[in-house]
Design a protein around this motif. Sequence first.
Motif, PDB file in Angstrom:
ATOM      1  N   ILE A 127      50.632  50.320 -18.417  1.00  0.00           N
ATOM      2  CA  ILE A 127      49.928  49.317 -19.205  1.00  0.00           C
ATOM      3  C   ILE A 127      50.930  48.380 -19.877  1.00  0.00           C
ATOM      4  O   ILE A 127      51.855  48.847 -20.540  1.00  0.00           O
ATOM      5  CB  ILE A 127      49.033  49.980 -20.275  1.00  0.00           C
ATOM      6  N   PRO A 128      50.758  47.065 -19.713  1.00  0.00           N
ATOM      7  CA  PRO A 128      51.646  46.139 -20.422  1.00  0.00           C
ATOM      8  C   PRO A 128      51.508  46.353 -21.932  1.00  0.00           C
ATOM      9  O   PRO A 128      50.405  46.387 -22.463  1.00  0.00           O
ATOM     10  CB  PRO A 128      51.121  44.756 -20.022  1.00  0.00           C
ATOM     11  N   ARG A 129      52.626  46.537 -22.616  1.00  0.00           N
ATOM     12  CA  ARG A 129      52.561  46.797 -24.057  1.00  0.00           C
ATOM     13  C   ARG A 129      53.834  46.372 -24.754  1.00  0.00           C
ATOM     14  O   ARG A 129      54.854  46.137 -24.122  1.00  0.00           O
ATOM     15  CB  ARG A 129      52.283  48.274 -24.308  1.00  0.00           C
ATOM     16  N   ASP A 130      53.714  46.320 -26.069  1.00  0.00           N
ATOM     17  CA  ASP A 130      54.878  46.117 -26.919  1.00  0.00           C
ATOM     18  C   ASP A 130      54.911  47.287 -27.904  1.00  0.00           C
ATOM     19  O   ASP A 130      54.208  48.276 -27.706  1.00  0.00           O
ATOM     20  CB  ASP A 130      54.845  44.748 -27.618  1.00  0.00           C
ATOM     21  N   PRO A 133      49.048  48.045 -26.389  1.00  0.00           N
ATOM     22  CA  PRO A 133      48.751  47.175 -25.246  1.00  0.00           C
ATOM     23  C   PRO A 133      48.762  45.694 -25.646  1.00  0.00           C
ATOM     24  O   PRO A 133      48.368  45.338 -26.757  1.00  0.00           O
ATOM     25  CB  PRO A 133      47.348  47.604 -24.820  1.00  0.00           C
ATOM     26  N   VAL A 134      49.238  44.868 -24.719  1.00  0.00           N
ATOM     27  CA  VAL A 134      49.225  43.413 -24.928  1.00  0.00           C
ATOM     28  C   VAL A 134      48.443  42.762 -23.792  1.00  0.00           C
ATOM     29  O   VAL A 134      48.394  43.277 -22.677  1.00  0.00           O
ATOM     30  CB  VAL A 134      50.655  42.818 -25.000  1.00  0.00           C
ATOM     31  N   PHE A 135      47.842  41.628 -24.116  1.00  0.00           N
ATOM     32  CA  PHE A 135      46.983  40.937 -23.168  1.00  0.00           C
ATOM     33  C   PHE A 135      47.359  39.464 -23.159  1.00  0.00           C
ATOM     34  O   PHE A 135      47.570  38.858 -24.202  1.00  0.00           O
ATOM     35  CB  PHE A 135      45.518  41.112 -23.564  1.00  0.00           C
ATOM     36  N   ARG A 136      47.433  38.873 -21.962  1.00  0.00           N
ATOM     37  CA  ARG A 136      47.761  37.456 -21.830  1.00  0.00           C
ATOM     38  C   ARG A 136      46.534  36.579 -22.023  1.00  0.00           C
ATOM     39  O   ARG A 136      46.652  35.419 -22.412  1.00  0.00           O
ATOM     40  CB  ARG A 136      48.380  37.175 -20.457  1.00  0.00           C
ATOM     41  N   HIS A 188      39.052  42.343 -22.923  1.00  0.00           N
ATOM     42  CA  HIS A 188      37.654  42.749 -22.709  1.00  0.00           C
ATOM     43  C   HIS A 188      37.569  43.828 -21.632  1.00  0.00           C
ATOM     44  O   HIS A 188      36.844  44.813 -21.796  1.00  0.00           O
ATOM     45  CB  HIS A 188      36.801  41.545 -22.316  1.00  0.00           C
ATOM     46  N   ALA A 189      38.283  43.635 -20.535  1.00  0.00           N
ATOM     47  CA  ALA A 189      38.274  44.628 -19.457  1.00  0.00           C
ATOM     48  C   ALA A 189      38.850  45.953 -19.956  1.00  0.00           C
ATOM     49  O   ALA A 189      38.320  47.023 -19.650  1.00  0.00           O
ATOM     50  CB  ALA A 189      39.060  44.124 -18.248  1.00  0.00           C
ATOM     51  N   PHE A 190      39.914  45.881 -20.728  1.00  0.00           N
ATOM     52  CA  PHE A 190      40.524  47.079 -21.303  1.00  0.00           C
ATOM     53  C   PHE A 190      39.512  47.782 -22.209  1.00  0.00           C
ATOM     54  O   PHE A 190      39.320  49.000 -22.113  1.00  0.00           O
ATOM     55  CB  PHE A 190      41.776  46.680 -22.089  1.00  0.00           C
ATOM     56  N   ALA A 191      38.860  47.010 -23.075  1.00  0.00           N
ATOM     57  CA  ALA A 191      37.883  47.587 -24.002  1.00  0.00           C
ATOM     58  C   ALA A 191      36.695  48.210 -23.265  1.00  0.00           C
ATOM     59  O   ALA A 191      36.177  49.248 -23.688  1.00  0.00           O
ATOM     60  CB  ALA A 191      37.408  46.521 -24.985  1.00  0.00           C
ATOM     61  N   MET A 192      36.267  47.588 -22.171  1.00  0.00           N
ATOM     62  CA  MET A 192      35.166  48.167 -21.398  1.00  0.00           C
ATOM     63  C   MET A 192      35.560  49.525 -20.830  1.00  0.00           C
ATOM     64  O   MET A 192      34.776  50.477 -20.863  1.00  0.00           O
ATOM     65  CB  MET A 192      34.730  47.227 -20.271  1.00  0.00           C
ATOM     66  N   TYR A 221      45.905  43.346 -14.866  1.00  0.00           N
ATOM     67  CA  TYR A 221      44.526  43.460 -15.332  1.00  0.00           C
ATOM     68  C   TYR A 221      43.507  42.981 -14.303  1.00  0.00           C
ATOM     69  O   TYR A 221      42.339  43.340 -14.386  1.00  0.00           O
ATOM     70  CB  TYR A 221      44.339  42.793 -16.700  1.00  0.00           C
ATOM     71  N   ARG A 222      43.936  42.247 -13.295  1.00  0.00           N
ATOM     72  CA  ARG A 222      43.026  41.966 -12.173  1.00  0.00           C
ATOM     73  C   ARG A 222      42.743  43.268 -11.428  1.00  0.00           C
ATOM     74  O   ARG A 222      41.619  43.531 -11.020  1.00  0.00           O
ATOM     75  CB  ARG A 222      43.609  40.921 -11.232  1.00  0.00           C
TER      76      ARG A 222
END
Length: 129
Positions: A19-22, A26-29, A35-39, A78-79
């Motif tokens: 998972i992309p994170r700092d 998790p971080v999101f572009r 939203h997809a992560f939360a689902m 995330y795709r």
Amino acid sequence: MSVIDAEAAASAAAAMPGIPRDADGPVFREPWEAHAFAMALALHARGLFTWPEWAASLADEIRGAQAAGDPDTGETYYRHWLANLEKMIAAKGVATADALHRYRDAWDHAADRTPHGRPIELRPEDFAP
């Protein structure tokens, strides 16, 4: 969208090291990635799948994409997450693949008519063929 539960996000991140994170998690572009992560977090919390089951399925999704030419630069993570989410929802019988495609097409129609920066709202006509 509500704030992502930090404990749930940490649990997911621990189960899936890709998972992309700092340092904060998790971080999101883009908002849709969050939203997809939360689902996925919500469906996991409801018992639809375990994190090991999710991770194995996501790894298969990514391997398939790489075999089809995905350059694996991290920009498409995330795709793959979303594609895997759709696949798992259909496999678990939550929604059919046809229903998922119908909603995806409806969102595309709604997004096409929505000015940039405005919330996308689905209307009945978005579901017309």
